[in-house]
Write a protein that holds these residues in place. Sequence first.
Motif, PDB file in Angstrom:
ATOM      1  N   MET A  38     -88.689  12.434 -15.217  1.00  0.00           N
ATOM      2  CA  MET A  38     -89.170  12.995 -13.968  1.00  0.00           C
ATOM      3  C   MET A  38     -89.477  14.472 -14.192  1.00  0.00           C
ATOM      4  O   MET A  38     -88.614  15.226 -14.631  1.00  0.00           O
ATOM      5  N   PRO A  39     -90.703  14.910 -13.898  1.00  0.00           N
ATOM      6  CA  PRO A  39     -91.044  16.323 -14.098  1.00  0.00           C
ATOM      7  C   PRO A  39     -90.241  17.215 -13.157  1.00  0.00           C
ATOM      8  O   PRO A  39     -89.907  16.829 -12.044  1.00  0.00           O
ATOM      9  N   LYS A  40     -89.958  18.397 -13.636  1.00  0.00           N
ATOM     10  CA  LYS A  40     -89.183  19.351 -12.830  1.00  0.00           C
ATOM     11  C   LYS A  40     -90.052  19.872 -11.689  1.00  0.00           C
ATOM     12  O   LYS A  40     -91.230  20.150 -11.862  1.00  0.00           O
ATOM     13  N   PHE A  41     -89.456  19.985 -10.516  1.00  0.00           N
ATOM     14  CA  PHE A  41     -90.124  20.529  -9.339  1.00  0.00           C
ATOM     15  C   PHE A  41     -90.072  22.044  -9.457  1.00  0.00           C
ATOM     16  O   PHE A  41     -89.020  22.616  -9.724  1.00  0.00           O
ATOM     17  N   LYS A  42     -91.180  22.710  -9.273  1.00  0.00           N
ATOM     18  CA  LYS A  42     -91.238  24.172  -9.372  1.00  0.00           C
ATOM     19  C   LYS A  42     -90.697  24.774  -8.090  1.00  0.00           C
ATOM     20  O   LYS A  42     -91.284  24.662  -7.030  1.00  0.00           O
ATOM     21  N   LEU A  43     -89.522  25.412  -8.205  1.00  0.00           N
ATOM     22  CA  LEU A  43     -88.873  26.021  -7.042  1.00  0.00           C
ATOM     23  C   LEU A  43     -89.223  27.500  -6.953  1.00  0.00           C
ATOM     24  O   LEU A  43     -89.225  28.198  -7.963  1.00  0.00           O
ATOM     25  N   ASP A  44     -89.484  27.953  -5.743  1.00  0.00           N
ATOM     26  CA  ASP A  44     -89.647  29.392  -5.530  1.00  0.00           C
ATOM     27  C   ASP A  44     -88.440  29.910  -4.750  1.00  0.00           C
ATOM     28  O   ASP A  44     -87.491  29.161  -4.462  1.00  0.00           O
TER      29      ASP A  44
END
Length: 160
Positions: A1-7
Amino acid sequence: MPKFKLDRIDCSILALLQKDGRMTNYELADRVGLSPSPCLRRVKALEDAGVIRTYVALVDPDAVNLPVNVFVNVTLERQVEDRLDVFEATVRQWPEVLECYLMTGEADYLLRVVVPDLSSYERFLKQYLTRVPGVASIKSSFALKQVRYQTALPLGQLGV
């Protein structure tokens, strides 16, 4: 599962929801500096991406008569895939096992078992754990006191 880009805002949302999963969207939006609609979209995106897996209530173990925590090291006779699969599938069926980890080191698995008392653990041990095929040894350690229990992940370490 690709990592979700968190801001930064995503991390703030997650930190607040980890502390209070029942917080209203309006309160959450106010606390992170968004209007309600964009805040709700962000929460939905975090849920859809699997970053937020679920929402739960944390129950006090003493209040429901489950005060005994037992940490159990289990070693299998052989570390082969089919034995690991059998053990893991079996453990998933037991409600007393709250956590189970495949480990490196001396033991193959570490389990956290919660029971009302010592005799209940003895029953669990005799009726379930010792009957799993391929189990070579079981070492139990009883928690005397819970010094810290945290469910919130340390999101401040993400550096966003």
